[in-house]
Write an enzyme that holds these catalytic residues in place. Structure first.
Site: not given
Ligand code: NAP
Ligand code: 12T
Length: 340
Positions: A133, A246
């Site tokens: 991000c 951010h």
């Molecule tokens: P979050 O709110 O904690 O949500 C996590 C999601 O992943 C939930 O849907 C969860 O399902 C699912 N999950 C967790 N463990 C799993 C497993 N073993 N098998 C299947 N599903 C699973 O987190 P988030 O902020 O949405 O972030 C999720 C991902 O996006 C991370 O990989 C993070 O690195 C990425 N991300 C990327 C950016 C970016 O910079 N582009 C920004 C933020 C996040 P349940 O509801 O069943 O637990």
């Molecule tokens: N730890 O997608 O905590 O690599 O804000 C994005 C956001 C990892 C990522 C955070 C993180 C990622 C966070």
């Protein structure tokens, strides 16, 4: 010819990013035939809405991707490492939001405003990575500057919202702030220290060189997306008690001389960027203004008076939208239109 309707899977559909992913697919009228929502066993059976349909969330499994054209993953790095190759083996193209595949030489790392052509290399592994991000919101305005004036060095400090960490971190800031104002105790669970009324110079894990992984993502991903290894980048990433968006303080050194006025004119013409810069009226980018929309707001554009070719900027964007979901859906739109 209208774009063909595709079968889509959203892995991590119940999370902070997954929720926004669903909203972006709806808002942008993505050409969906069938849609699948996948998450862990904890959420299997829950129902989520997509347009007027109620969709039952399924547990993510190796065989979840048969017949799926595009799978957008935001379910953690471990899940992407394990399941993206399964999806690709079934002929599905993965757009992955985690850091698991970003620096793989066979995986394109794409910001549509910067390097849309890299999408063509999805055929190598069947995976396209969505950048971090903080990197996305930095490279969109900086690439426009780089093309015209060549950037030699970037010094960036971030002020990152808790929503970047996920749903549990949003709840921690909310509950902890209320508890402290009520003179009650609230133990930190997601972060190693109190986040309410605080700033933590710590995002993701610490590495051997003393930087955090988030800081090194900004260094390495910037060079990969801009396709220029000569750009020097140094970053300090800080978590602040903000829910969404951010902000970044960016200092640039360019090869060619450029004035703040020329930068303003250039960024006014840059797609995905909005110049918000009228200090005499107290107008500059704010997290609360960036939240809920897709533009990257740029302001406080100044000449760096300490060096001959330097510029200072303040850049703010919704980390869950352009920083994650919107960028991923834009990539999927290009796949749908030009490749599938
Ligand atoms: P979050 O709110 O904690 O949500 C996590 C999601 O992943 C939930 O849907 C969860 O399902 C699912 N999950 C967790 N463990 C799993 C497993 N073993 N098998 C299947 N599903 C699973 O987190 P988030 O902020 O949405 O972030 C999720 C991902 O996006 C991370 O990989 C993070 O690195 C990425 N991300 C990327 C950016 C970016 O910079 N582009 C920004 C933020 C996040 P349940 O509801 O069943 O637990
Ligand atoms: N730890 O997608 O905590 O690599 O804000 C994005 C956001 C990892 C990522 C955070 C993180 C990622 C966070």
């Amino acid at each position: 010819m209208p774009t063909k309707k595709l079968n889509i899977a959203v892995a991590g559909a119940t999370g902070a990013v997954g929720n926004q992913m669903i909203a972006c697919l709806e808002e942008r009228s993505f050409p969906v035939n069938q849609i699948k929502f996948l998450a862990s066993h904890r959420s299997a059976g829950r129902e989520l809405k997509f347009n007027d349909q109620q969709i039952v969330v399924e547990e993510l499994r190796e065989n979840s991707f048969k017949g799926v054209d595009i799978a957008i993953f935001s379910a953690g790095g471990g899940t992407s490492k394990k399941f993206a190759p399964c999806a690709a083996a079934d002929g599905c193209v993965v757009v992955d939001n985690s850091s698991a595949w970003r620096m793989d030489a066979e995986v394109p790392l794409v910001v549509p405003e910067v390097n849309p052509g890299a999408i063509a290399r999805y055929t190598q592994k069947g995976i396209i990575a969505n950048p971090n991000c903080s990197t996305i919101q930095m490279v969109v305005p900086l690439y426009a500057i780089h093309r015209k004036y060549k950037i030699k060095r970037i010094v960036v400090s971030t002020y990152q919202a808790v929503s970047g960490t996920g749903q549990k971190a949003i709840e921690e800031l909310d509950n902890q702030t209320r508890a402290i104002l009520a003179d009650e105790k609230y133990a930190s669970k997601v972060y190693p220290h109190q986040i309410a009324f605080n700033c933590l110079p710590h995002i993701d894990v610490f590495l051997e060189n003393g930087y955090t992984k988030e800081e090194m993502k900004m260094v390495n991903e910037t060079r990969k997306i801009m396709e220029d290894d000569t750009i020097q980048v140094t970053a300090t990433t800080v978590r602040v008690p903000v829910f969404y968006s951010h902000s970044e303080s960016i200092n640039l050194e360019t090869q060619e001389h450029v004035s703040a006025e020329e930068i303003k004119a250039l960024l006014r013409e840059t797609s995905g960027v909005q110049v918000v810069d009228n200090p005499s009226a107290d107008i500059y980018p704010l997290a609360t203004d960036a939240a809920g929309q897709d533009d990257i707001l740029v302001g406080r554009i100044r000449d760096d008076e300490s060096i001959p070719n330097g510029i200072n900027l303040w850049v703010t964007a919704d980390n869950i939208r352009k920083g994650a979901a919107t960028n991923a859906v834009q990539i999927a739109e290009i796949l749908a239109k030009d490749y599938l």
